[in-house]
Design an enzyme around this catalytic site. Structure first.
Site, PDB file in Angstrom:
ATOM      1  N   LYS A   1      47.189 -93.643  51.240  1.00  0.00           N
ATOM      2  CA  LYS A   1      47.511 -92.293  50.732  1.00  0.00           C
ATOM      3  C   LYS A   1      48.774 -92.380  49.876  1.00  0.00           C
ATOM      4  O   LYS A   1      48.857 -91.768  48.802  1.00  0.00           O
ATOM      5  CB  LYS A   1      47.696 -91.331  51.908  1.00  0.00           C
TER       6      LYS A   1
ATOM      7  N   HIS B   1      62.874 -88.493  51.595  1.00  0.00           N
ATOM      8  CA  HIS B   1      61.870 -87.445  51.408  1.00  0.00           C
ATOM      9  C   HIS B   1      62.507 -86.057  51.561  1.00  0.00           C
ATOM     10  O   HIS B   1      62.311 -85.178  50.728  1.00  0.00           O
ATOM     11  CB  HIS B   1      60.753 -87.626  52.435  1.00  0.00           C
TER      12      HIS B   1
ATOM     13  N   ASP C   1      39.694 -88.689  35.989  1.00  0.00           N
ATOM     14  CA  ASP C   1      39.071 -88.014  37.130  1.00  0.00           C
ATOM     15  C   ASP C   1      39.610 -88.610  38.428  1.00  0.00           C
ATOM     16  O   ASP C   1      39.177 -89.680  38.859  1.00  0.00           O
ATOM     17  CB  ASP C   1      37.549 -88.210  37.001  1.00  0.00           C
TER      18      ASP C   1
ATOM     19  N   GLU D   1      54.250 -83.295  45.022  1.00  0.00           N
ATOM     20  CA  GLU D   1      55.018 -83.791  46.187  1.00  0.00           C
ATOM     21  C   GLU D   1      56.413 -84.255  45.747  1.00  0.00           C
ATOM     22  O   GLU D   1      56.551 -85.099  44.855  1.00  0.00           O
ATOM     23  CB  GLU D   1      54.249 -84.929  46.863  1.00  0.00           C
TER      24      GLU D   1
HETATM   25  C1  MEV Z   1      53.706 -89.594  51.897  1.00  0.00           C
HETATM   26  O1  MEV Z   1      53.117 -88.809  50.898  1.00  0.00           O
HETATM   27  C2  MEV Z   1      53.284 -91.023  51.763  1.00  0.00           C
HETATM   28  C3  MEV Z   1      53.779 -91.966  52.871  1.00  0.00           C
HETATM   29  O2  MEV Z   1      53.386 -91.457  54.148  1.00  0.00           O
HETATM   30  C4  MEV Z   1      53.104 -93.286  52.592  1.00  0.00           C
HETATM   31  C5  MEV Z   1      53.294 -94.322  53.684  1.00  0.00           C
HETATM   32  O3  MEV Z   1      53.504 -93.960  54.854  1.00  0.00           O
HETATM   33  O4  MEV Z   1      53.209 -95.519  53.330  1.00  0.00           O
HETATM   34  C6  MEV Z   1      55.262 -92.081  52.849  1.00  0.00           C
END
Ligand code: MEV
Length: 449
Positions: free
Chosen positions: A280, A393, A296, A85
């Protein structure tokens, strides 16, 4: 129509590749070339990779990057990260530098115990079973002495054995629950071997009991397996500073930023929809280091998400407090990691990663991984509560868009420069590319104009 195949695993690697390319690819020569292009140039290294799993055809590349300037417990680290990513490594590096100027990450190893179970069905008298268990524990330990010898020499081994009555959840269901200290190894094989030995000893000794009926002796062992949920293998990492030392971001004051940030964490604590995305983002930072260090990541993912639900509702793995002028932000996660065993001595890049981290023991690696997760979450929340996430991003994603368009290096340089002070979107990037090449914009991009 692809055919089914028997004995695929017995074929040579060449034959497997041939079969795959014939069956599934119109341009079979191209498919073969691609697979071979990704072979390692040194046949010895390739063989090593081939033997990690079954039916290996080639290698699957993933970028390997580093995030420097992580100050963790007073020691400076450059953290290796394997991840696809675009923005993850950049975010980690940004957070690391931010907290380097504010005292860095401080960690605590709360506990390091691992757990496993012999799950069994027993249809007899409960008190008799409890009494028998007390009596058989020394035998369980004795019969695993050979298996545990190395681990005991390193200061680990079996810590506790308990009989657990699970009949309120499933008829006749019992467990032997075993706690282990596995030192610097993740310990999965060690734990599973001990559990299988417990099962054998337990059944053998039960058969020899005179006060148990034939039916009572006929316990059914359903399975022996470690648990990847390790609520007793926990690390905490924390950052803190005076509120006034926080950067005012995107035109808001440090106080406003602290409050908005705290609210964002609170939302993840109470709202599972947000908690899932929030966590996530944390796992972006955790998994990348886990993969780079040959651990792992599926086990760690499973443990972290169960831990996030430990109070009965899925919630945030990080927490924030703003009190008496101090901003505190911390993570608490279960991380059962190894720095010996598994792939650690085998995969050359794993070895490199551990060398880069100055050969950490498993507790140090827990601290590093937790700090990487916290850093990632800080970067995400800082962007989300100020500029929005897309600015950073999409800037990182721009090169992916340009590579998809097969832009030349000169075109990439021009377009990256052009977007330095602009928000990147997919259509804006395609537009700019077409304009630069003097070609028609694709239909989809025209429609978005
Ligand atoms: C993207 O991989 C992760 C985010 O969505 C985490 C979040 O929203 O805190 C940017």
């Amino acid at each position: 129509m692809p055919q089914k195949i028997k004995g695929f695993s017995k074929l040579s690697k060449e034959a497997k590749i041939e079969w795959i390319s014939d069956q599934f690819f119109e341009k079979s020569e191209e498919a073969i070339d691609l697979l071979k292009k990704y072979w390692h140039q040194d046949p010895k290294v390739q063989k090593l990779h081939d033997e990690f799993i079954e039916n290996t055809l080639s290698n699957y590349y993933m970028p390997f990057g580093v995030a420097p300037n992580f100050m963790i417990d007073g020691k400076l680290f450059t953290i290796p990260m394997a991840i696809e990513e675009s923005s993850v490594v950049a975010a980690a590096a940004k957070s690391a530098s931010y907290w380097l100027e504010r005292g860095g990450f401080k960690t605590t190893i709360v506990s390091t115990k691992k757990v496993g179970h012999v799950h069994f069905i027993y249809q007899g008298n409960a008190d008799k079973l409890r009494a028998f268990f007390k009596q058989v524990v020394p035998k369980l330990e004795e019969d695993t002495e050979e298996l545990t010898a190395n681990m005991r020499a390193r200061g680990g081994g079996i810590i506790d054995l308990k009989l657990i009555d699970k009949r309120s959840e499933m008829e006749d269901y019992w467990q032997i629950e075993a706690l282990f200290e596995t030192c610097d190894s993740m310990g999965a094989n060690f734990i599973n071997s001990c559990l299988e030995q417990f099962s054998q000893t337990f059944q053998r000794e039960l058969k020899a009991q005179e006060n148990f009926s034939k039916a009572e002796k006929a316990i059914q062992v359903v399975m022996c397996i470690l648990s990847n949920y390790t609520p007793e293998c926990i690390v905490r990492s924390e950052v803190s500073c005076k509120v006034e030392e926080l950067n005012g971001d995107a035109g808001i004051s440090p106080e406003e930023f602290a409050q908005k940030f705290k609210r964002a964490v609170r939302i993840a604590e109470i709202e599972p929809y947000r908690a899932t995305t929030h966590n996530k983002g944390i796992m972006n930072g955790i998994d990348a280091v886990i993969i780079a260090t040959g651990n792992d990541f599926r086990a760690v993912e499973a443990a972290c998400h169960t831990y996030a639900s430990k109070d009965g509702k899925y919630s945030s793995l990080t927490h924030c407090e703003v009190k008496d002028g101090i901003f505190r932000f911390w993570i608490e996660v279960p991380l059962a990691l190894g720095t010996v065993g598994g792939l650690t001595r085998l995969h050359p890049m794993v070895k490199f990663s551990l060398d880069l981290l100055q050969q950490p023991n498993s507790e140090e690696l827990m601290s590093i991984v937790a700090s990487s997760g916290l850093a990632q979450n800080f970067a995400a929340l800082r962007a989300l509560t100020t500029t929005g996430i897309q600015k950073g991003h999409m800037k990182m994603h721009l090169l992916n868009i340009l590579n998809q368009l097969e832009a030349t290096q000169a075109e990439k340089d021009t377009i990256v420069e052009y977007f330095k002070d602009k928000v990147v979107s997919h259509s804006a990037a395609v537009n700019k590319f077409c304009e630069l090449r003097g070609i028609e914009k694709p239909e989809a991009v025209k429609k978005t104009k």
